[in-house]
Enzyme design. Structure first.
Site, PDB file in Angstrom:
ATOM      1  N   CYS A 106       0.891  -1.150   0.000  1.00 53.96           N
ATOM      2  CA  CYS A 106       0.000   0.000   0.000  1.00 53.96           C
ATOM      3  C   CYS A 106       0.933   1.204   0.000  1.00 53.96           C
ATOM      4  CB  CYS A 106      -0.915   0.013   1.217  1.00 53.96           C
ATOM      5  SG  CYS A 106      -1.838   1.564   1.370  1.00 53.96           S
ATOM      6  N   CYS A 109      -0.177   4.382   2.425  1.00 55.15           N
ATOM      7  CA  CYS A 109      -0.081   4.349   3.879  1.00 55.15           C
ATOM      8  C   CYS A 109       0.484   3.020   4.335  1.00 55.15           C
ATOM      9  CB  CYS A 109      -1.443   4.638   4.503  1.00 55.15           C
ATOM     10  SG  CYS A 109      -2.808   3.754   3.765  1.00 55.15           S
ATOM     11  N   SER A 110      -0.209   1.987   4.280  1.00 55.11           N
ATOM     12  CA  SER A 110       0.254   0.611   4.509  1.00 55.11           C
ATOM     13  C   SER A 110      -0.944  -0.280   4.808  1.00 55.11           C
ATOM     14  CB  SER A 110       1.296   0.517   5.621  1.00 55.11           C
ATOM     15  OG  SER A 110       0.810   1.012   6.836  1.00 55.11           O
ATOM     16  N   CYS A 111      -2.022  -0.082   4.025  1.00 55.00           N
ATOM     17  CA  CYS A 111      -3.217  -0.900   4.202  1.00 55.00           C
ATOM     18  C   CYS A 111      -2.870  -2.383   4.097  1.00 55.00           C
ATOM     19  CB  CYS A 111      -4.249  -0.584   3.119  1.00 55.00           C
ATOM     20  SG  CYS A 111      -4.748   1.129   3.108  1.00 55.00           S
TER      21      CYS A 111
END
Lengths: 198, 56
Positions: A106, A109-111
């Protein structure tokens, strides 16, 4: 999203706690209810859940097809789900083949599918991973110790909206006699993200 | 264009508390070369319909 994440994270955590305290004070949330919801949300999520889905897909072609077509509908067949949060997120499972390796990121963000797999690894959240894996996945995977053969194409999936992803790794050779439980132990979190073969 | 992922409110609008009617999100696959000018891999992005422009 550059700069010092530590001070940013600490400030955000402090604000979140403050909002939580205000909501409790005003009787809008019950702290016990919040703890129950968090526990429920986190208790089911772990890489072992992903590993179970993978092992089942390896031994059952019908389940594999259903998992790839509609993972949200297929997971409950083995007692798993993407639910538990405010809203069930769509999960898409992508299968590695002899000619294609998938890897997930992601970039914004870092989903990550935490409802199913639990918290993401720290490296997954790093700017280094998020910025470089879309740009040169072969190099990044190599740094993880996974040298993808030149004749295998790489597809990077960027979870840039509401869907979450999971990789279905290829079943390792020489596992024909393994039980489903044994197969599940072969699957790593890295394999489910795509930075390892399994 | 790989597939439709259903309809979701635009995250940017929802985060700002603006009205956000659900719009279709599409999984769109790009060759790395198209995005960066080099690379032999593919990248799939999830794009809200309003991100896309009609061509021709």
């Amino acid at each position: 999203m550059s700069g010092d994440h530590h001070s940013g994270d600490a400030a955000l955590a402090a604000r979140t706690r403050h909002v939580e305290a205000l909501l409790e004070q005003r009787g809008l949330i019950d702290p016990l209810e919040l703890d129950r919801a968090l526990t429920a949300f986190l208790s089911q999520g772990s890489p072992a859940s992903g590993a179970r889905a993978v092992a089942r897909a390896w031994v059952d072609d019908g389940f594999r097809a259903r998992l790839l077509a509609d993972a949200n509908a297929a997971l409950p067949e083995i007692g798993l789900s993407m639910g538990g949060g405010l809203q069930e997120q769509r999960l898409k499972v992508v299968a590695n083949t002899a000619g294609e390796q998938h890897v997930l990121v992601c970039t914004l963000c870092s989903c990550y599918p935490i409802a199913l797999l639990g918290p993401s690894p720290t490296w997954y959240k790093s700017e280094g991973y998020r910025s470089r894996v879309v740009r040169d996945p072969r190099c990044v995977l190599s740094e993880f110790g996974y040298d993808v053969p030149a004749d295998v194409a790489i597809t990077v999936w960027d979870a840039s909206a509401e869907s979450r992803y999971m990789v279905l790794p290829r079943r390792p050779d020489g596992t024909d006699d393994a039980t489903e439980d044994e197969l599940a132990t072969l699957v790593t979190r890295s394999g489910l993200i795509g930075v390892a073969p399994v | 264009m790989l597939e439709s992922e259903g309809a979701h409110p635009l995250a940017d609008d929802r985060a700002r508390g603006l009205p956000a009617a659900p719009q279709t999100v599409y999984a769109v696959r790009f060759a790395a070369r198209e995005l960066f000018g080099d690379g032999d891999h593919a990248i799939t992005l999830d794009l809200w319909e309003s991100y896309l422009e009609e061509v021709g």
